[in-house]
Write a protein that holds these residues in place. Structure first.
Motif, PDB file in Angstrom:
ATOM      1  N   UNK A  36      14.673 -77.025 -37.943  1.00  0.00           N
ATOM      2  CA  UNK A  36      14.274 -78.139 -39.109  1.00  0.00           C
ATOM      3  C   UNK A  36      13.763 -79.333 -38.548  1.00  0.00           C
ATOM      4  N   UNK A  37      14.664 -79.960 -37.460  1.00  0.00           N
ATOM      5  CA  UNK A  37      14.126 -81.246 -36.859  1.00  0.00           C
ATOM      6  C   UNK A  37      12.874 -81.028 -35.939  1.00  0.00           C
ATOM      7  N   UNK A  38      12.577 -80.007 -35.363  1.00  0.00           N
ATOM      8  CA  UNK A  38      11.425 -79.636 -34.646  1.00  0.00           C
ATOM      9  C   UNK A  38      10.379 -79.625 -35.292  1.00  0.00           C
ATOM     10  N   UNK A  39      10.426 -79.116 -36.553  1.00  0.00           N
ATOM     11  CA  UNK A  39       9.198 -79.057 -37.422  1.00  0.00           C
ATOM     12  C   UNK A  39       8.947 -80.520 -37.986  1.00  0.00           C
ATOM     13  N   UNK A  40      10.071 -81.024 -38.324  1.00  0.00           N
ATOM     14  CA  UNK A  40       9.960 -82.549 -39.092  1.00  0.00           C
ATOM     15  C   UNK A  40       9.286 -83.634 -38.133  1.00  0.00           C
ATOM     16  N   UNK A  41       9.973 -83.327 -36.916  1.00  0.00           N
ATOM     17  CA  UNK A  41       9.677 -84.655 -35.864  1.00  0.00           C
ATOM     18  C   UNK A  41       9.236 -83.990 -34.564  1.00  0.00           C
ATOM     19  N   UNK A  42       7.810 -83.470 -34.888  1.00  0.00           N
ATOM     20  CA  UNK A  42       7.603 -82.898 -33.274  1.00  0.00           C
ATOM     21  C   UNK A  42       7.191 -83.719 -32.287  1.00  0.00           C
ATOM     22  N   UNK A  43       6.935 -84.988 -32.700  1.00  0.00           N
ATOM     23  CA  UNK A  43       6.735 -86.196 -31.622  1.00  0.00           C
ATOM     24  C   UNK A  43       8.261 -86.543 -30.880  1.00  0.00           C
ATOM     25  N   UNK A  44       9.235 -86.208 -31.317  1.00  0.00           N
ATOM     26  CA  UNK A  44      10.584 -86.860 -31.056  1.00  0.00           C
ATOM     27  C   UNK A  44      11.126 -85.470 -30.124  1.00  0.00           C
ATOM     28  N   UNK A  45      11.723 -86.083 -29.152  1.00  0.00           N
ATOM     29  CA  UNK A  45      12.634 -85.003 -28.177  1.00  0.00           C
ATOM     30  C   UNK A  45      14.092 -85.197 -28.508  1.00  0.00           C
ATOM     31  N   UNK A  46      14.536 -84.133 -28.946  1.00  0.00           N
ATOM     32  CA  UNK A  46      15.960 -84.094 -29.296  1.00  0.00           C
ATOM     33  C   UNK A  46      16.813 -83.248 -28.211  1.00  0.00           C
ATOM     34  N   UNK A  47      18.063 -84.011 -27.828  1.00  0.00           N
ATOM     35  CA  UNK A  47      18.953 -83.086 -27.203  1.00  0.00           C
ATOM     36  C   UNK A  47      19.812 -82.432 -28.012  1.00  0.00           C
ATOM     37  N   UNK A  48      20.223 -81.038 -28.097  1.00  0.00           N
ATOM     38  CA  UNK A  48      21.222 -80.756 -28.890  1.00  0.00           C
ATOM     39  C   UNK A  48      22.360 -79.864 -28.458  1.00  0.00           C
ATOM     40  N   UNK A  49      23.720 -80.539 -28.790  1.00  0.00           N
ATOM     41  CA  UNK A  49      24.879 -79.773 -28.377  1.00  0.00           C
ATOM     42  C   UNK A  49      25.845 -79.301 -29.479  1.00  0.00           C
ATOM     43  N   UNK A  50      26.201 -78.048 -29.148  1.00  0.00           N
ATOM     44  CA  UNK A  50      27.166 -77.648 -30.013  1.00  0.00           C
ATOM     45  C   UNK A  50      28.601 -77.558 -29.190  1.00  0.00           C
ATOM     46  N   UNK A  51      29.673 -77.896 -30.165  1.00  0.00           N
ATOM     47  CA  UNK A  51      30.880 -78.032 -29.610  1.00  0.00           C
ATOM     48  C   UNK A  51      31.814 -77.421 -30.613  1.00  0.00           C
ATOM     49  N   UNK A  52      32.562 -76.353 -29.982  1.00  0.00           N
ATOM     50  CA  UNK A  52      33.776 -75.685 -30.821  1.00  0.00           C
ATOM     51  C   UNK A  52      35.036 -76.611 -30.755  1.00  0.00           C
ATOM     52  N   UNK A  53      35.332 -77.256 -31.758  1.00  0.00           N
ATOM     53  CA  UNK A  53      36.141 -78.180 -31.503  1.00  0.00           C
ATOM     54  C   UNK A  53      37.595 -77.618 -31.551  1.00  0.00           C
ATOM     55  N   UNK A  54      37.765 -76.186 -31.436  1.00  0.00           N
ATOM     56  CA  UNK A  54      39.074 -75.712 -31.221  1.00  0.00           C
ATOM     57  C   UNK A  54      39.379 -75.665 -29.784  1.00  0.00           C
ATOM     58  N   UNK A  55      38.175 -75.689 -28.746  1.00  0.00           N
ATOM     59  CA  UNK A  55      38.101 -75.326 -27.435  1.00  0.00           C
ATOM     60  C   UNK A  55      38.237 -76.822 -26.691  1.00  0.00           C
ATOM     61  N   UNK A  56      38.262 -77.768 -27.382  1.00  0.00           N
ATOM     62  CA  UNK A  56      38.124 -79.117 -26.603  1.00  0.00           C
ATOM     63  C   UNK A  56      39.018 -80.163 -26.918  1.00  0.00           C
ATOM     64  N   UNK A  57      39.258 -81.132 -25.970  1.00  0.00           N
ATOM     65  CA  UNK A  57      40.262 -81.884 -26.642  1.00  0.00           C
ATOM     66  C   UNK A  57      39.694 -83.317 -26.508  1.00  0.00           C
ATOM     67  N   UNK A  58      39.187 -84.007 -27.599  1.00  0.00           N
ATOM     68  CA  UNK A  58      38.362 -84.962 -27.643  1.00  0.00           C
ATOM     69  C   UNK A  58      38.793 -85.878 -29.114  1.00  0.00           C
ATOM     70  N   UNK A  59      38.675 -86.937 -29.274  1.00  0.00           N
ATOM     71  CA  UNK A  59      38.734 -87.702 -30.504  1.00  0.00           C
ATOM     72  C   UNK A  59      38.363 -87.155 -31.434  1.00  0.00           C
ATOM     73  N   UNK A  60      37.109 -86.627 -31.577  1.00  0.00           N
ATOM     74  CA  UNK A  60      36.603 -86.117 -32.751  1.00  0.00           C
ATOM     75  C   UNK A  60      37.199 -84.770 -33.043  1.00  0.00           C
ATOM     76  N   UNK A  61      37.435 -84.032 -32.058  1.00  0.00           N
ATOM     77  CA  UNK A  61      37.942 -82.696 -32.220  1.00  0.00           C
ATOM     78  C   UNK A  61      39.365 -82.910 -32.903  1.00  0.00           C
ATOM     79  N   UNK A  62      40.105 -83.715 -32.545  1.00  0.00           N
ATOM     80  CA  UNK A  62      41.331 -83.930 -32.912  1.00  0.00           C
ATOM     81  C   UNK A  62      41.385 -84.590 -34.426  1.00  0.00           C
ATOM     82  N   UNK A  63      40.413 -85.307 -34.722  1.00  0.00           N
ATOM     83  CA  UNK A  63      40.169 -85.636 -36.165  1.00  0.00           C
ATOM     84  C   UNK A  63      39.982 -84.483 -36.816  1.00  0.00           C
TER      85      UNK A  63
END
Length: 93
Positions: free
Chosen positions: A31-58
């Motif tokens: 969706x973002x690639x179609x809506x904003x073809x002029x922008x460069x997005x970096x995408x990251x997926x994080x499985x919160x069950x496998x990491x230990x950071x503040x957001x995953x803990x929240x």
């Protein structure tokens, strides 16, 4: 701009019938690639069950629903993600 999606293989109990975390991640890329073809997005997926950071803990402590979408480290939407909220956050940048 960096889009991060925190999620898990198991669907959020309150998100029954909604897209899974990985489906949301893939949907946002498309969706973002179609809506904003002029922008460069970096995408990251994080499985919160496998990491230990503040957001995953929240998420583990039920402070956030998942999938949780961040734009450059700032929360944009959670649970049943709505494109209009993501678009609004991008437009403000």
């Amino acid at each position: 701009m960096k889009i991060t999606v925190y999620g898990a293989e198991v669907q959020c109990a309150s998100c029954v019938g909604a897209p899974s975390s990985t489906e949301t991640y893939e949907w946002l890329q498309s969706a973002l690639g179609r809506k904003y073809p002029e922008h460069h997005f970096e995408f990251e997926y994080i499985d919160f069950e496998t990491v230990d950071d503040e957001i995953a803990e929240a998420i583990k402590q039920d402070e956030w629903f998942y999938p949780l979408v961040l734009l450059d480290g700032e929360v944009v939407d959670e649970g049943v993600v709505q494109l209009r909220k993501v678009y609004a956050a991008i437009d403000q940048k």
